[in-house]
Design an enzyme around this catalytic site. Sequence first.
Site, PDB file in Angstrom:
ATOM      1  CG  LEU A 124      -0.420   0.243   2.615  1.00 25.42           C
ATOM      2  CD1 LEU A 124      -0.147   1.720   2.893  1.00 25.42           C
ATOM      3  CD2 LEU A 124      -1.410  -0.275   3.633  1.00 25.42           C
ATOM      4  CE1 TYR A 125       3.736   1.306   4.354  1.00 27.78           C
ATOM      5  CE2 TYR A 125       5.968   0.601   3.883  1.00 27.78           C
ATOM      6  CZ  TYR A 125       4.936   0.757   4.775  1.00 27.78           C
ATOM      7  OH  TYR A 125       5.102   0.370   6.073  1.00 27.78           O
TER       8      TYR A 125
END
Length: 309
Positions: A124-125
Amino acid sequence: HNHHYHPSLCVSIMITKLLSSRRRSSLCLALVVATLSQYGFVMTSAFSATAEKASLRNIVSNKDVPGLKNGMDFEKLGSSDLVVSKVCMGTMTFGEQNTLEEGVEQLNLAFDQYGINFVDTAELYPVPAKEETSGKTDQTVAAFLKNRNRDDVVLATKVAGCAGHMSWLRPDEDQTRVNKKQILYSVDASLKRLGVDHIDLLQIHWPDRYVGGLFGQPDFTRKQVRDSIPFEEQLEAMQEVIQAGKVRYIGVSNETPFGVCSMVELAKSNPDVYPRIASIQNSYSLVVRKDFESGLAEPCHYHNVGLLP
């Protein structure tokens, strides 16, 4: 310190906010690495008042490096065979607060000047998580890895937990869940973005089930308990990617004593079906100690689950 972020990953925030030249980058990283090394922010189960003695028992080697007077210590991560530097390079804001080129420069500096061999990312970064920047952190890590011997880098990433606001991570799904289908998809997608054939440490970023206190939420209450993906299904999927050679070891993040003990006991009862968790990535720092020490310290000690603070 923001309690929503892991202290180890805040290294990236501190550096990227100040990065405008190689000289400034070098100074920031030197201060962070020296401080974390001195005060025992280690990837082991050494976290109590006897942290220094416990840490010394877990050190397997020390490497002379240009940026540290006493060199970089290396330790075995929990029950795994992974030997990691005492400081892990977090990348939580890479692609949000810096460019790809700056991120690669920081990673090269961390590895070449300070002996770090451990880098942590997540699907998700960067944060804050949003569709338009999704995957940029992995792109930076992939660019860094292109000029590295893969065996010299311990690569950790994470599969997202239960969330209804990040549907872009899962085609044809309205939310992320830690079920078998999504774990298998996540691993393949991460491998493709990172340009590698295996992940050294795959972590569940946060639990699929409801847990109190997660990301600043109120403490646990029975009224909030909901249906969730069973631990058995999660671990079976992890075993599948391990047996396929895509993942070496697994860990958890933002987890509770209940979750740690439940997963460990399943692995102990049927190790051919359920892999053992080797690590946990939870908040633990000079200003956030009690949550870990009052609950997780004991099970992590007895079950040999390494802490990534």
